[in-house]
Write a protein that holds these residues in place. Sequence first.
Motif, PDB file in Angstrom:
ATOM      1  N   VAL A   1      27.385 -23.335 -25.762  1.00  0.00           N
ATOM      2  CA  VAL A   1      27.347 -23.320 -27.218  1.00  0.00           C
ATOM      3  C   VAL A   1      28.768 -23.259 -27.773  1.00  0.00           C
ATOM      4  O   VAL A   1      29.693 -22.738 -27.142  1.00  0.00           O
ATOM      5  CB  VAL A   1      26.509 -22.107 -27.702  1.00  0.00           C
ATOM      6  CG1 VAL A   1      27.270 -20.802 -27.494  1.00  0.00           C
ATOM      7  CG2 VAL A   1      26.111 -22.266 -29.152  1.00  0.00           C
ATOM      8  N   GLY A   2      28.965 -23.800 -28.962  1.00  0.00           N
ATOM      9  CA  GLY A   2      30.273 -23.747 -29.608  1.00  0.00           C
ATOM     10  C   GLY A   2      30.471 -22.438 -30.348  1.00  0.00           C
ATOM     11  O   GLY A   2      29.651 -21.510 -30.265  1.00  0.00           O
ATOM     12  N   GLU A   3      31.576 -22.339 -31.081  1.00  0.00           N
ATOM     13  CA  GLU A   3      31.855 -21.147 -31.871  1.00  0.00           C
ATOM     14  C   GLU A   3      30.782 -20.983 -32.948  1.00  0.00           C
ATOM     15  O   GLU A   3      30.476 -21.927 -33.671  1.00  0.00           O
ATOM     16  CB  GLU A   3      33.233 -21.242 -32.530  1.00  0.00           C
ATOM     17  CG  GLU A   3      34.381 -21.429 -31.553  1.00  0.00           C
ATOM     18  CD  GLU A   3      34.659 -20.166 -30.748  1.00  0.00           C
ATOM     19  OE1 GLU A   3      34.271 -19.070 -31.203  1.00  0.00           O
ATOM     20  OE2 GLU A   3      35.271 -20.284 -29.670  1.00  0.00           O
ATOM     21  N   MET A   4      30.238 -19.772 -33.052  1.00  0.00           N
ATOM     22  CA  MET A   4      29.212 -19.482 -34.069  1.00  0.00           C
ATOM     23  C   MET A   4      29.541 -18.137 -34.720  1.00  0.00           C
ATOM     24  O   MET A   4      28.997 -17.099 -34.358  1.00  0.00           O
ATOM     25  CB  MET A   4      27.811 -19.465 -33.452  1.00  0.00           C
ATOM     26  CG  MET A   4      27.344 -20.798 -32.910  1.00  0.00           C
ATOM     27  SD  MET A   4      25.629 -20.758 -32.324  1.00  0.00           S
ATOM     28  CE  MET A   4      24.734 -20.492 -33.860  1.00  0.00           C
ATOM     29  N   TRP A   5      30.446 -18.181 -35.691  1.00  0.00           N
ATOM     30  CA  TRP A   5      30.896 -16.959 -36.333  1.00  0.00           C
ATOM     31  C   TRP A   5      29.893 -16.470 -37.365  1.00  0.00           C
ATOM     32  O   TRP A   5      29.381 -17.243 -38.165  1.00  0.00           O
ATOM     33  CB  TRP A   5      32.245 -17.188 -37.014  1.00  0.00           C
ATOM     34  CG  TRP A   5      33.378 -17.275 -36.044  1.00  0.00           C
ATOM     35  CD1 TRP A   5      34.014 -18.407 -35.618  1.00  0.00           C
ATOM     36  CD2 TRP A   5      33.990 -16.186 -35.366  1.00  0.00           C
ATOM     37  NE1 TRP A   5      34.988 -18.092 -34.709  1.00  0.00           N
ATOM     38  CE2 TRP A   5      35.007 -16.729 -34.542  1.00  0.00           C
ATOM     39  CE3 TRP A   5      33.803 -14.806 -35.377  1.00  0.00           C
ATOM     40  CZ2 TRP A   5      35.817 -15.945 -33.738  1.00  0.00           C
ATOM     41  CZ3 TRP A   5      34.610 -14.018 -34.576  1.00  0.00           C
ATOM     42  CH2 TRP A   5      35.596 -14.575 -33.776  1.00  0.00           C
ATOM     43  N   PHE A   6      29.625 -15.181 -37.329  1.00  0.00           N
ATOM     44  CA  PHE A   6      28.857 -14.529 -38.382  1.00  0.00           C
ATOM     45  C   PHE A   6      29.859 -13.958 -39.381  1.00  0.00           C
ATOM     46  O   PHE A   6      30.606 -13.025 -39.070  1.00  0.00           O
ATOM     47  CB  PHE A   6      27.978 -13.415 -37.817  1.00  0.00           C
ATOM     48  CG  PHE A   6      26.807 -13.918 -37.026  1.00  0.00           C
ATOM     49  CD1 PHE A   6      25.633 -14.274 -37.662  1.00  0.00           C
ATOM     50  CD2 PHE A   6      26.885 -14.068 -35.653  1.00  0.00           C
ATOM     51  CE1 PHE A   6      24.545 -14.750 -36.943  1.00  0.00           C
ATOM     52  CE2 PHE A   6      25.811 -14.538 -34.919  1.00  0.00           C
ATOM     53  CZ  PHE A   6      24.635 -14.879 -35.558  1.00  0.00           C
ATOM     54  N   SER A   7      29.893 -14.532 -40.567  1.00  0.00           N
ATOM     55  CA  SER A   7      30.773 -14.069 -41.637  1.00  0.00           C
ATOM     56  C   SER A   7      29.981 -14.060 -42.937  1.00  0.00           C
ATOM     57  O   SER A   7      28.956 -14.739 -43.065  1.00  0.00           O
ATOM     58  CB  SER A   7      31.992 -14.987 -41.793  1.00  0.00           C
ATOM     59  OG  SER A   7      32.772 -15.013 -40.612  1.00  0.00           O
TER      60      SER A   7
ATOM     61  N   ARG B   1      30.208 -15.111 -27.727  1.00  0.00           N
ATOM     62  CA  ARG B   1      30.673 -14.142 -26.731  1.00  0.00           C
ATOM     63  C   ARG B   1      29.527 -13.423 -26.022  1.00  0.00           C
ATOM     64  O   ARG B   1      29.731 -12.791 -24.994  1.00  0.00           O
ATOM     65  CB  ARG B   1      31.615 -13.135 -27.379  1.00  0.00           C
ATOM     66  CG  ARG B   1      30.996 -12.073 -28.253  1.00  0.00           C
ATOM     67  CD  ARG B   1      32.091 -11.273 -28.934  1.00  0.00           C
ATOM     68  NE  ARG B   1      31.575 -10.152 -29.695  1.00  0.00           N
ATOM     69  CZ  ARG B   1      31.524  -8.906 -29.236  1.00  0.00           C
ATOM     70  NH1 ARG B   1      31.940  -8.630 -28.011  1.00  0.00           N
ATOM     71  NH2 ARG B   1      31.060  -7.921 -29.980  1.00  0.00           N
ATOM     72  N   TYR B   2      28.322 -13.525 -26.564  1.00  0.00           N
ATOM     73  CA  TYR B   2      27.168 -12.909 -25.909  1.00  0.00           C
ATOM     74  C   TYR B   2      26.450 -13.884 -24.968  1.00  0.00           C
ATOM     75  O   TYR B   2      25.607 -13.470 -24.171  1.00  0.00           O
ATOM     76  CB  TYR B   2      26.165 -12.411 -26.957  1.00  0.00           C
ATOM     77  CG  TYR B   2      26.728 -11.350 -27.861  1.00  0.00           C
ATOM     78  CD1 TYR B   2      26.895 -10.032 -27.413  1.00  0.00           C
ATOM     79  CD2 TYR B   2      27.118 -11.649 -29.156  1.00  0.00           C
ATOM     80  CE1 TYR B   2      27.424  -9.060 -28.246  1.00  0.00           C
ATOM     81  CE2 TYR B   2      27.645 -10.681 -30.000  1.00  0.00           C
ATOM     82  CZ  TYR B   2      27.795  -9.390 -29.531  1.00  0.00           C
ATOM     83  OH  TYR B   2      28.317  -8.423 -30.355  1.00  0.00           O
ATOM     84  N   LEU B   3      26.759 -15.162 -25.102  1.00  0.00           N
ATOM     85  CA  LEU B   3      26.088 -16.183 -24.291  1.00  0.00           C
ATOM     86  C   LEU B   3      27.020 -16.567 -23.151  1.00  0.00           C
ATOM     87  O   LEU B   3      27.813 -17.506 -23.252  1.00  0.00           O
ATOM     88  CB  LEU B   3      25.733 -17.395 -25.159  1.00  0.00           C
ATOM     89  CG  LEU B   3      24.865 -17.085 -26.384  1.00  0.00           C
ATOM     90  CD1 LEU B   3      24.657 -18.330 -27.233  1.00  0.00           C
ATOM     91  CD2 LEU B   3      23.515 -16.498 -25.958  1.00  0.00           C
ATOM     92  N   THR B   4      26.921 -15.857 -22.079  1.00  0.00           N
ATOM     93  CA  THR B   4      27.855 -16.033 -20.959  1.00  0.00           C
ATOM     94  C   THR B   4      27.251 -16.780 -19.781  1.00  0.00           C
ATOM     95  O   THR B   4      27.973 -17.162 -18.857  1.00  0.00           O
ATOM     96  CB  THR B   4      28.359 -14.660 -20.484  1.00  0.00           C
ATOM     97  OG1 THR B   4      27.239 -13.861 -20.085  1.00  0.00           O
ATOM     98  CG2 THR B   4      29.114 -13.951 -21.602  1.00  0.00           C
ATOM     99  N   GLU B   5      25.944 -16.964 -19.773  1.00  0.00           N
ATOM    100  CA  GLU B   5      25.289 -17.625 -18.652  1.00  0.00           C
ATOM    101  C   GLU B   5      24.991 -19.076 -18.994  1.00  0.00           C
ATOM    102  O   GLU B   5      24.719 -19.422 -20.137  1.00  0.00           O
ATOM    103  CB  GLU B   5      23.979 -16.898 -18.303  1.00  0.00           C
ATOM    104  CG  GLU B   5      24.160 -15.431 -17.924  1.00  0.00           C
ATOM    105  CD  GLU B   5      24.913 -15.263 -16.625  1.00  0.00           C
ATOM    106  OE1 GLU B   5      24.797 -16.159 -15.765  1.00  0.00           O
ATOM    107  OE2 GLU B   5      25.618 -14.238 -16.475  1.00  0.00           O
ATOM    108  N   ARG B   6      25.041 -19.906 -17.972  1.00  0.00           N
ATOM    109  CA  ARG B   6      24.685 -21.303 -18.124  1.00  0.00           C
ATOM    110  C   ARG B   6      23.167 -21.422 -18.334  1.00  0.00           C
ATOM    111  O   ARG B   6      22.409 -20.721 -17.682  1.00  0.00           O
ATOM    112  CB  ARG B   6      25.119 -22.067 -16.868  1.00  0.00           C
ATOM    113  CG  ARG B   6      25.003 -23.567 -16.963  1.00  0.00           C
ATOM    114  CD  ARG B   6      25.591 -24.234 -15.718  1.00  0.00           C
ATOM    115  NE  ARG B   6      25.479 -25.667 -15.787  1.00  0.00           N
ATOM    116  CZ  ARG B   6      24.407 -26.365 -15.380  1.00  0.00           C
ATOM    117  NH1 ARG B   6      23.393 -25.730 -14.837  1.00  0.00           N
ATOM    118  NH2 ARG B   6      24.364 -27.673 -15.494  1.00  0.00           N
TER     119      ARG B   6
END
Length: 654
Positions: free
Chosen positions: A271-277, A261-266
């Motif tokens: 990038v794919g989903e990268m959850w921090f858990s 959600r922080y990587l909004t620019e081309r």
Amino acid sequence: MDLATRQPSPMPDAQGDACSVTLRSVCIGAALIPITCMWLIQSEILWYSSQPTTVSLMPHVVFMLFLLTVGNLLVKRWWPGVALNPGELLTVYVMLTIGSVVCGHDSIEILVSMITHAWWGATPENGWEKFHPYLPKFVLLDAPDIVRGYYQGGSTMYDWQVILAWGRPMLWWGSFIFVLVGSLFLINTLLRKQWTENEKLSYPVIQIPLLVTTQTRRLFSNRLLWYGFAIAAAIDLVNGLSHLYPAVPSIPVVHIDNLKRYLTERPWNAVGEMWFSLYPFAIGVCFFLPLDLAFSCWFFFILFQVQRILSSAFGIGIPGFPFVNDQTAGGYLALCLIAVWVSRRYLKELLLHLIGAKRLDESREALPYRAAAMLLAGCLIYLGVFLSWLGMALWVVVLFLVLYMAIAVAIARMRAELGPPAHDLHYAGPDQMLPRVLGMKPLGALGPYTLTALALTWFFNRAYRGHAIAPSLEGYKIAQQTQTSARRMLGAMLVALAIGIVGGFWAMLHVGYKYGMEASAVGPGWWFGFEPYSRNLHPWISSPQPANTGASIATGVGLLGALALAALRMRFAWWPLHPVGYAVSGSWSMEQLWFPIFASWVLKWVILHYGGAKAYRRTVPFFIGLVLGEFVVGCLWDIHGILAGVDPYSYWPY
């Protein structure tokens, strides 16, 4: 006792049949399987909450094993003559695991809705009537008056018309599942000796159940175990209360944030989903992984994200590029080839034994090798005939079964050797691989019936998280470890398989007719049934595509890449990248688990680097406690939600 670097040794009191599979242990397991099926359907389907059958070490089974073990300690104190021995407890564990994978998220949960949804989900807008003439009616159900209650609820399955209508497709599919899973049991019978006795693979997934049951007093008297238990339990207790009462602050461990959600620019937004858990149980389970596998899992997960970013940066507009699922599918096929290569001498001796040119010791096996081989051949023939009845062309049947069994052997090998916390391989089974690699036109040239048959195998090919080959092989390992008869263990697993099939169908219909699958959380009861037709069959028939060259190349790259990684590991002892890490790191599970794996890898590396093996062994109970604490409290929240009729706190995956 070395809790970390050695498997639990056979129990000193295990003499003869002292730890055999007993009638009472089989009866306990058989009685608990229907309860387990109902639990799973309500948790995974009705509420779409915790998904216990999507990880290698299933939380609900460990929870029940923990309760049985604690209760058994009390029985042993007051009535020692009737207490269960460790072999009996582990028999129940194996049976519950087999029943769960048959009933769970990647099997009957999908199948039941698939049986009816071809007609229930058809509308004038979606054009599904195009494929209705090709559907095999003997395994499906076109009866709107019967299935209405299943989707809308407020009804009951306990009506003879309902039971008879569902009976025919359930009997056919039940026989297919029994033979399919039975064939996996037989493959394990033939491979068990090589992997368990000759190579002495470590079977990391079952180390916690083995330690809990065979070293109960020593483990439970360790303070570090209870420190870990208390931490994980407190986190889940607070988060469960916060879920019910939002005013209670939560402890962020589940889906803390998503880098995407922080990587909004081309090109970064590719990038794919990268959850921090920071799932406590995942940190505990991954502590048992070899360092190189843990490193490889998160490394290749990052590498796949880099591939996506670079493909966007260079403007590669090929749909699906870089074909991560196809790369990992090739990795699974490579793991099968690696397993065969490593076992080649044993397989040669086995073949000589089967033709009578050599004699192997088969006294410890569940079945004589020739009997197992003949039964396996019979199972494969039945599976081939069944798939042909569905409409699949003979040459496609052969390719399908070869690819499916290759993936199954790869899963069995990776679980036996390294024990990854999950292995899903979404959307890359033989039902997807054949149309992509061969194209739909060669398949379609044989008629749309082949495509229809491929679509109907979706329920056991959508993902490979709960795959029956792994827990059954682990069942044989448990039998060997506890000096239990492998033949009796096979009998217990077959009982579990049969009851799991019946229990899965029953639980799905009971919950559906009572609550209505269309009213379940996010509608997965109809969504899973929707997929084989909307995602596969309708586009295949409406607009058949030629072979996907990019996906085919990616599968080849994955296969050759994994083989190269294996060759480098054989050539250089220091090589840190493992082909299993490459195969399992490109799918949904790793999106959830990559950071806990990274955290566990860092902790383990620091402990080994600064404290050595002694410090590592001393800390193992703490990480077992993390697993037990989260599984116990998380499952209690599940049970509370089911009994109270409220959305339960989901400790995994979100």
